[in-house]
Design a protein around this motif. Sequence first.
Motif, PDB file in Angstrom:
ATOM      1  N   ILE A   1     116.478  51.814  43.193  1.00 39.44           N
ATOM      2  CA  ILE A   1     116.832  53.041  42.723  1.00 39.44           C
ATOM      3  C   ILE A   1     115.622  54.377  42.657  1.00 39.44           C
ATOM      4  O   ILE A   1     115.458  55.317  43.565  1.00 39.44           O
ATOM      5  CB  ILE A   1     117.626  53.149  42.293  1.00 39.44           C
ATOM      6  N   VAL A   2     114.277  53.773  41.607  1.00 39.19           N
ATOM      7  CA  VAL A   2     113.703  54.585  41.540  1.00 39.19           C
ATOM      8  C   VAL A   2     112.407  54.552  43.003  1.00 39.19           C
ATOM      9  O   VAL A   2     112.073  55.977  43.656  1.00 39.19           O
ATOM     10  CB  VAL A   2     112.401  54.027  40.229  1.00 39.19           C
ATOM     11  N   ARG A   3     112.497  54.104  43.638  1.00 36.83           N
ATOM     12  CA  ARG A   3     111.878  53.641  45.290  1.00 36.83           C
ATOM     13  C   ARG A   3     112.301  55.054  45.697  1.00 36.83           C
ATOM     14  O   ARG A   3     111.539  55.361  46.665  1.00 36.83           O
ATOM     15  CB  ARG A   3     111.430  52.203  45.504  1.00 36.83           C
ATOM     16  N   GLU A   4     113.716  54.428  46.360  1.00 31.72           N
ATOM     17  CA  GLU A   4     114.131  55.272  47.089  1.00 31.72           C
ATOM     18  C   GLU A   4     114.186  56.547  46.751  1.00 31.72           C
ATOM     19  O   GLU A   4     114.470  57.519  47.652  1.00 31.72           O
ATOM     20  CB  GLU A   4     115.828  54.532  47.492  1.00 31.72           C
ATOM     21  N   VAL A   5     114.838  57.068  45.849  1.00 33.06           N
ATOM     22  CA  VAL A   5     114.477  58.270  45.386  1.00 33.06           C
ATOM     23  C   VAL A   5     113.015  59.535  45.306  1.00 33.06           C
ATOM     24  O   VAL A   5     113.034  60.089  45.809  1.00 33.06           O
ATOM     25  CB  VAL A   5     115.048  59.067  44.399  1.00 33.06           C
ATOM     26  N   GLN A   6     112.265  58.656  45.036  1.00 32.97           N
ATOM     27  CA  GLN A   6     110.350  59.069  45.345  1.00 32.97           C
ATOM     28  C   GLN A   6     110.786  58.884  47.600  1.00 32.97           C
ATOM     29  O   GLN A   6     109.737  59.980  47.310  1.00 32.97           O
ATOM     30  CB  GLN A   6     109.736  57.961  45.135  1.00 32.97           C
TER      31      GLN A   6
ATOM     32  N   GLY B   1     120.623  56.987  47.271  1.00 29.62           N
ATOM     33  CA  GLY B   1     120.077  55.255  47.356  1.00 29.62           C
ATOM     34  C   GLY B   1     119.618  55.331  48.681  1.00 29.62           C
ATOM     35  O   GLY B   1     120.028  54.931  49.532  1.00 29.62           O
ATOM     36  N   GLY B   2     119.754  53.094  47.913  1.00 32.30           N
ATOM     37  CA  GLY B   2     119.683  52.420  49.687  1.00 32.30           C
ATOM     38  C   GLY B   2     119.372  50.420  49.174  1.00 32.30           C
ATOM     39  O   GLY B   2     119.791  50.904  48.084  1.00 32.30           O
ATOM     40  N   GLY B   3     118.632  50.076  50.032  1.00 33.94           N
ATOM     41  CA  GLY B   3     118.939  48.760  50.131  1.00 33.94           C
ATOM     42  C   GLY B   3     118.357  48.072  49.114  1.00 33.94           C
ATOM     43  O   GLY B   3     116.861  48.893  48.575  1.00 33.94           O
ATOM     44  N   ILE B   4     118.322  47.761  48.410  1.00 33.00           N
ATOM     45  CA  ILE B   4     117.510  46.650  47.571  1.00 33.00           C
ATOM     46  C   ILE B   4     116.784  45.265  47.944  1.00 33.00           C
ATOM     47  O   ILE B   4     117.403  44.831  48.830  1.00 33.00           O
ATOM     48  CB  ILE B   4     118.093  45.749  45.747  1.00 33.00           C
ATOM     49  N   GLU B   5     115.506  45.051  48.197  1.00 29.97           N
ATOM     50  CA  GLU B   5     114.775  44.400  49.018  1.00 29.97           C
ATOM     51  C   GLU B   5     114.848  43.264  47.558  1.00 29.97           C
ATOM     52  O   GLU B   5     114.560  43.365  46.625  1.00 29.97           O
ATOM     53  CB  GLU B   5     113.152  45.085  49.363  1.00 29.97           C
ATOM     54  N   PHE B   6     113.686  41.888  48.518  1.00 26.53           N
ATOM     55  CA  PHE B   6     113.764  41.602  47.943  1.00 26.53           C
ATOM     56  C   PHE B   6     112.626  40.976  47.391  1.00 26.53           C
ATOM     57  O   PHE B   6     112.010  41.715  47.091  1.00 26.53           O
ATOM     58  CB  PHE B   6     113.357  39.778  48.909  1.00 26.53           C
ATOM     59  N   GLY B   7     113.173  40.761  45.735  1.00 24.84           N
ATOM     60  CA  GLY B   7     112.091  40.092  45.229  1.00 24.84           C
ATOM     61  C   GLY B   7     112.129  41.285  44.020  1.00 24.84           C
ATOM     62  O   GLY B   7     111.545  42.007  43.227  1.00 24.84           O
ATOM     63  N   GLU B   8     112.835  42.357  44.447  1.00 24.90           N
ATOM     64  CA  GLU B   8     113.249  44.089  43.570  1.00 24.90           C
ATOM     65  C   GLU B   8     113.985  44.119  43.038  1.00 24.90           C
ATOM     66  O   GLU B   8     115.354  44.126  43.191  1.00 24.90           O
ATOM     67  CB  GLU B   8     113.249  45.154  44.914  1.00 24.90           C
ATOM     68  N   THR B   9     114.350  44.754  41.528  1.00 22.18           N
ATOM     69  CA  THR B   9     115.416  44.560  41.014  1.00 22.18           C
ATOM     70  C   THR B   9     116.126  46.093  41.120  1.00 22.18           C
ATOM     71  O   THR B   9     115.175  47.248  41.830  1.00 22.18           O
ATOM     72  CB  THR B   9     115.194  44.894  39.204  1.00 22.18           C
ATOM     73  N   SER B  10     117.443  46.655  41.509  1.00 20.05           N
ATOM     74  CA  SER B  10     118.482  47.192  41.358  1.00 20.05           C
ATOM     75  C   SER B  10     117.881  48.624  40.995  1.00 20.05           C
ATOM     76  O   SER B  10     117.892  49.778  41.624  1.00 20.05           O
ATOM     77  CB  SER B  10     119.994  47.441  41.129  1.00 20.05           C
ATOM     78  N   ARG B  11     117.216  48.407  39.677  1.00 23.40           N
ATOM     79  CA  ARG B  11     116.567  49.716  38.994  1.00 23.40           C
ATOM     80  C   ARG B  11     115.261  50.203  39.935  1.00 23.40           C
ATOM     81  O   ARG B  11     114.541  51.625  39.610  1.00 23.40           O
ATOM     82  CB  ARG B  11     116.208  49.545  38.148  1.00 23.40           C
ATOM     83  N   GLU B  12     114.693  48.777  40.089  1.00 26.03           N
ATOM     84  CA  GLU B  12     113.635  49.446  41.140  1.00 26.03           C
ATOM     85  C   GLU B  12     113.435  50.209  42.040  1.00 26.03           C
ATOM     86  O   GLU B  12     113.333  50.977  42.387  1.00 26.03           O
ATOM     87  CB  GLU B  12     113.163  48.229  40.923  1.00 26.03           C
TER      88      GLU B  12
END
Length: 148
Positions: free
Chosen positions: A52-57, A39-50
């Motif tokens: 984790i999907v981005r981080e794993v990808q 996992g990793g950091g949640i960027e501004f304007g991004e949900t935690s769900r978005e």
Amino acid sequence: MAEQRIRALALCVFHHQGKILVNRFHDPVADKSFYRPIGGGIEFGETSREAIVREVQEELGLSMKDLRLLGTLESLFVYNGKPGHEIVQVYDARFEDAQVYEQLQIDGHESDGAPFTVSWQDSSSFTEQSPLVPVGLAALLESVKMLG
């Protein structure tokens, strides 16, 4: 001195046959190892769900399905001699590609390009000398019957 701030983080616990997928880190100052899910950091304007999907990808190049929030943890810690404070959204999910579960370890890379390897570990891997982090994660996973 760098500004101290609370970091918002999303982690995903992929589990299979009593094991979870974790990355092993080493704190050179404390001379201690620990394990943490991907996992990793949640960027501004991004949900935690978005996030984790981005981080794993980004980190593993893998897609997921059946994403669900397990809970939220607050983590106060010291790493590499510096205090940290994180609010952690903990998710559960499945990999789209079932063959991922047959691999003993998976190679990935951080956003800065640094390579790392994640592996499947059961609860016997997590000790006081090499804990599962953030604090409270093992108890959360035990409560939802993902780690025994």
